[in-house]
Design an enzyme around this catalytic site. Sequence first.
Site, PDB file in Angstrom:
ATOM      1  N   LEU B 211      -0.711   1.914   8.366  1.00 15.44           N
ATOM      2  CA  LEU B 211       0.411   2.142   7.457  1.00 15.44           C
ATOM      3  C   LEU B 211       1.032   3.524   7.629  1.00 15.44           C
ATOM      4  O   LEU B 211       2.238   3.687   7.472  1.00 15.44           O
ATOM      5  CB  LEU B 211      -0.038   1.934   6.009  1.00 15.44           C
ATOM      6  CG  LEU B 211      -0.204   0.466   5.586  1.00 15.44           C
ATOM      7  CD1 LEU B 211      -0.677   0.377   4.150  1.00 15.44           C
ATOM      8  CD2 LEU B 211       1.088  -0.317   5.763  1.00 15.44           C
ATOM      9  N   CYS B 212       0.200   4.518   7.983  1.00 21.17           N
ATOM     10  CA  CYS B 212       0.768   5.862   8.101  1.00 21.17           C
ATOM     11  C   CYS B 212       1.721   5.961   9.288  1.00 21.17           C
ATOM     12  O   CYS B 212       2.702   6.696   9.257  1.00 21.17           O
ATOM     13  CB  CYS B 212      -0.326   6.925   8.171  1.00 21.17           C
ATOM     14  SG  CYS B 212      -1.438   6.730   9.543  1.00 21.17           S
ATOM     15  N   THR B 213       1.445   5.189  10.348  1.00 23.30           N
ATOM     16  CA  THR B 213       2.377   5.160  11.477  1.00 23.30           C
ATOM     17  C   THR B 213       3.711   4.578  11.019  1.00 23.30           C
ATOM     18  O   THR B 213       4.782   5.116  11.325  1.00 23.30           O
ATOM     19  CB  THR B 213       1.811   4.306  12.628  1.00 23.30           C
ATOM     20  OG1 THR B 213       0.653   4.930  13.124  1.00 23.30           O
ATOM     21  CG2 THR B 213       2.826   4.162  13.760  1.00 23.30           C
ATOM     22  N   GLU B 216       5.276   7.238   8.582  1.00 20.41           N
ATOM     23  CA  GLU B 216       5.586   8.615   8.987  1.00 20.41           C
ATOM     24  C   GLU B 216       6.050   8.779  10.428  1.00 20.41           C
ATOM     25  O   GLU B 216       6.967   9.552  10.691  1.00 20.41           O
ATOM     26  CB  GLU B 216       4.361   9.503   8.743  1.00 20.41           C
ATOM     27  CG  GLU B 216       4.177   9.822   7.273  1.00 20.41           C
ATOM     28  CD  GLU B 216       2.739  10.162   6.961  1.00 20.41           C
ATOM     29  OE1 GLU B 216       2.004  10.585   7.873  1.00 20.41           O
ATOM     30  OE2 GLU B 216       2.347   9.974   5.786  1.00 20.41           O
TER      31      GLU B 216
END
Lengths: 520, 450
Positions: B211-213, B216
């Site tokens: 999810l962070c990829t 962000e």
Amino acid sequence: MAEPKTKYDRQLRIWGEQGQTALEKASICLLNCGPTGSETLKNLVLGGVGSITVIDGSKVEPGDLGNNFMVDESSVGKSKAKCVCQFLQELNDAVKAKFIEEYPEVLIETNPSFFSQFTLVVATQLGESSMVKLDRICREANVILIFARSYGLTGLSVSEHTVIESKPEHFLDDLRLNNPWLELKRYAETIDLDVSDPVAHKHTPYVLILVKMAEEWAKNHDGKLPSTREEKKEFKELIKARMTALDEDNYKEAIEASFKVFTPRGISSDLQQVIGDSCVEIDSSSSDFWVMVAALKEFIENEGGGEAPLEGSIPDMTSSTEHYISLQKLYQAKAEADYLVIEQRVRTTLKKIGRDPNSISKTTIKSFCKNARKLKVCRYRLVEDEFNSPTVPELQKYLTDEDYSVASMFYVLLRAVDRFAANYNSFPGQFDGLMDEDISRLKTTAVGLLNDVGCNGVTLTEDLINEMCRFGAAELHAVAAFIGGIASQEVIKLITRQFVPLSGTFVFNGIDHKSQLLSL
Amino acid sequence: MAPPSTAEDSRSRDLDKLLLRAGNLVGPTFEPGPGLRDDLKEYARVLVVGAGGLGCELLKDLALSGFRELEVIDMDRIEVSNLNRQFLFRLEDVGKPKAEVAAKRVMERVSGVNIVPHFCRIEDKELEFYSDFSIIVLGLDSIEARSYINSVACSFLEYNSDDSPQEETIKPMVDGGTEGFQGHARVIMPGVTPCFECTIWLFPPQVKFPLCTLAETPRTAAHCIEYAHLIKWDEVHSGKAFDPDDPEHMKWVYDEATKRAELFGIPGVTYSLTQGVVKNIIPAIASTNAIISAACALETLKIASGCSKTLSNYLTYNGAAGLHTKVTEFVRDKDCIECGPGVLVQLDTSITLQEFIDLLEEHPKLLLSKASISHRGKNLYMQAPPVLEEMTRSNLSVPLFELMGKVAKDVVHASGTTTKNDKKTSCLRKLRVIFEGVDGITDMDTAGEA
């Protein structure tokens, strides 16, 4: 009419618009429309080939209803070609479907020029002598030919054509980490691997890490890159030492991808072979493919500095968006520059041989450049040569190899049954009551065949000879659907010019599924 | 042997060569002759699970391989994108149930064949339904559905006291699967060859983007699409579930993905890719489906008739580069939760059915919630439908020991839901229940249970 894009969506995701266009332009001729032939065409009609022509001289018999889905009760006594053609047309109205009620053997004998109108001919259930003749006809007319045969629990599929360009799908990415070009090096120079911001540190893409580390290494090693096992290990240790936290995926990726730095520079031996081919000496009659190969050769020897044109795409990798996009642009720009050079060379070459410099489209050249690293040229032997003088040591090896013996014995027996049929006017075991006699006759025929090609001292197992007679030339639907499936797949590969077509003879083993590809 | 005399006989001209003639490379039970041909027609009942790319081919192949009694189950309706390979469907069939159209088309063309369609979910059928078939052939594209049918087939399996499977309880399965130019075909004889669960590692769970990829550092078109689909949708449509089959929803995701891609300068977001990523579309072509189905149908014929040796036990096929086939003989997992002798549950005779159901939820090997329980075909408690729930509710306070007829040990089946890879899935478990302190328990029953 359904929107073709939606109808073909699941296959467009494999061979794309370009592949689909090629299919829609192709005209396919089928010889004999028993289940093997009918099933082959079914898969192609569904996929949307341009046109099909079904050739078969026989009438539908009650026995055909038991193995062919394209005929039904109402077909009995009618032309098989007509009935099969009608059903196939129902599957896709975008395909032009025609039929000719004629025996293929007759056409091959009396009207060889007939075949030159097609892109590709699929010949099913054809005997040996007709195969040999048809192969010659198709080669002369530059028509691709595929043979497919189902016989009891065995069968085979062979593609016959002189030259084909192929583009394997799964190929190592083209990052040039072992030989970065100027712009890539310059970009790497703007990066500080020891940046103190931890977020920036863990988002430096591995491509840049490796370019910089390789340069550092080369500086300390007389300009050479790591090559021995120790050096490679040391190089990886050096990368590891630059990590500042355990969760830095980009450094893990760099270590995993470090072999891309070690790979020798320059082009593969396959490509070396292609540009070394005698066809590169082009003249006015050369095909577009060889014109482009000639231009490619010049590029590699001049602007490319030993390398093929860059492919221009990069795989996903841990990175900040900014670095990733910049890298993407760098690779694309280099690929575009390489393409422009090759395009210029193609135009000049065409002019030199007296052809229209614009006769090869930009799209074609672009796709050629993108796939340049993966070019492969396969040349196929004449069926006649394979039949009369197979590579005996290979055959001998196959026949005695545990994994290959059943498939290769089936291959010998499939040829033996044709010889049998030529001598006795029926296939072994075709009629009940002659089984014992046929078994010994088939054995003698097969042994004779092996002797004739100079393959002595190999015994075929009794079990397989018995099985072959038990099959009695039956065309089982499931086996026909399997062989037809493979034939249609090869048609698609050959027409879309994507993927790698099978080379050699695929022998189906329906007993334990240990099928094999034989090259003889 | 007399030559074929009637039109009916001559129809099996080609098949007869295999069914009527003796051979050396055949199955152990092979008894060639017209009787075998007739038995195939009359007694062999084959269920085809799935009426899609593989299912259409399988029905045709089986109908032309001597089988007369076929049934097909599929919950889907026909879509335009099926037409490039599901050859039994026409444009005018779009929207109709696949199972019904497929059955009708094959019956129209192959006279004498009887195909019963079932337009429903595989979980909607009672266990009895599946137990009626001689062989179950799977033409599916989901791991969950395969797992479910596998557990159903394995639930019929009973073991002798020496831990050998009881022959007559073995429900053979033939399973096919394809993706692009690749595929597999396998034969599963529960208790003899590895079942789907024994080799579940062959189907690793799908890799999802972190999810962070997505939030962000998006880099690819797929990252932008998944951001719109998984993050942005919920932010904007609070509470409204995303429906991948709603074109409006798909268009919204596509537009959002496009905006995000423009913001980051990422190329490549198309509507087609959006659909592919969101719906996890697997590319599919007619030829691979034909090849894999044909292999499965051939194996089904061989299992039913013994007319040749069978595949042992897993065939992989790859036609993208050249042509590669490989046969692998996988081995069983002796402790398999599905095809093994069953999960051992030791109970006190006083434990009630309700307590038993609660226990299944806690049991580390099972983690089964909302279980329905049956014993020897009798429903002890059913969570649904409401009528059955009401009828069986009174059993909940009765000790299981009594409900099971006060035997020392026996097998019960529990079906409910479990969580696998963060996803709720239906599952059916075979449980070997042993009551403590009741006579007749030998050491052997508990042996092997770690």
